[in-house]
Design an enzyme around this catalytic site. Structure first.
Site: not given
Ligand SMILES: NC(=O)c1ccc[n+]([C@@H]2O[C@H](COP(=O)([O-])OP(=O)(O)OC[C@H]3O[C@@H](n4cnc5c(N)ncnc54)[C@H](OP(=O)(O)O)[C@@H]3O)[C@@H](O)[C@H]2O)c1
Length: 247
Positions: A12, A14, A137, A150
């Site tokens: 993830g 990107s 999370s 989730y």
């Molecule tokens: N943001 C929040 O508030 C928050 C809070 C708690 C936990 N988290 C956790 O933190 C982690 C990162 O989240 P984020 O906030 O950075 O989200 P984000 O900005 O939506 O980024 C998600 C990343 O995951 C990749 N991804 C999604 N589906 C994929 C697939 N099928 N195969 C490979 N890569 C995939 C996306 O890349 P591509 O689309 O290029 O594949 C992107 O790089 C997640 O596990 C999320 O559950 C986030």
């Protein structure tokens, strides 16, 4: 673990938290294997990093995950750290959860990280150790209306992580969890929203403390916590202390 010259897989990478983590780890001397589906974004990120490997991967597809680990090992000849960060949100009331949508979330948020763990563990064992960090999370510690799909899968990831930590302790393979709080990324935009989205929002707003939550963190703040946990190898790292109390 001292991360200088270590080979670190970041899924993830990107966007969002993974993107910030890749930059931070590279800045601190790691060789980063950056993983996601969006090859162009990964190539752009790689162009600013000293030593990186782009591996286009669908983390919801176990074959793609296995090929990714093979590619990283084939390129660098070792794997020191795995950061399972790729993930997606899923909002729906329990009554209406679409099983097909939920299955995708299970494949991406649980089976993908588990498969990656299963592929790197033998490599780490052969090397005499390693570090695995799974990104969970704060929601996995709560019962927020509309978030069960989730949160339950992140909760399963917590259990797998802490159990693996016990199982692998004697082999110097450390498994940790980081619990981000709301982070300013495109996560909300990318969340799969069920048909009952509005009722979830209403229910969520009535949840205890919803309106008094602190503002979102930056992805860089979470990346720093991920770096800290790789260095300290502690079992659990909360981005906010108040979440720690929900253990
Ligand atoms: N943001 C929040 O508030 C928050 C809070 C708690 C936990 N988290 C956790 O933190 C982690 C990162 O989240 P984020 O906030 O950075 O989200 P984000 O900005 O939506 O980024 C998600 C990343 O995951 C990749 N991804 C999604 N589906 C994929 C697939 N099928 N195969 C490979 N890569 C995939 C996306 O890349 P591509 O689309 O290029 O594949 C992107 O790089 C997640 O596990 C999320 O559950 C986030």
């Amino acid at each position: 673990m001292d991360i200088r010259n270590k080979v670190v897989i970041i899924t993830g990478a990107s966007a969002g938290i993974g993107f910030a983590t890749a930059r931070l780890f590279a800045k601190n001397g790691a060789k980063v294997a950056i993983v996601a589906r969006s090859k162009d974004k990964l190539n752009e990120l790689a162009s600013g990093l000293q030593d990186s490997l782009v591996v286009q991967t669908d983390m919801a597809n176990a074959v793609s995950v296995k090929n990714m680990v093979k590619k990283v090992y084939g390129h660098y000849g070792r794997i020191d750290v795995l950061i399972n960060n790729a993930g997606q949100g899923f909002d729906e009331l329990v009554e209406y959860i679409d099983i097909k949508e939920f299955q995708y979330i299970i494949d991406l948020n649980l089976i993908g990280p588990l498969t990656a763990m299963q592929e790197v563990i033998p490599v780490m064992r052969k090397q005499g150790g390693g570090v695995i960090v799974n990104i969970s999370s704060g929601l996995s510690k709560m019962h927020m209306p509309g978030m069960s799909g989730y949160a339950s899968i992140k909760s399963a990831l917590n259990t797998i992580s802490l159990t693996a930590r016990e199982e692998l302790a004697d082999e110097k393979i450390s498994v940790s969890i980081v619990y981000p709080y709301i982070t300013a990324t495109n996560f909300e935009k990318n969340t799969i929203i069920g048909k009952n989205h509005n009722s979830i929002q209403d229910a969520g707003k009535q949840d205890e403390g919803y309106n008094s939550l602190p503002p979102p963190d930056s992805p860089g703040t979470v990346a720093q916590k991920i770096l800290e946990v790789v260095i300290s190898e502690r079992a659990e790292q909360f981005v906010h202390d108040w979440l720690d109390g929900r253990k």
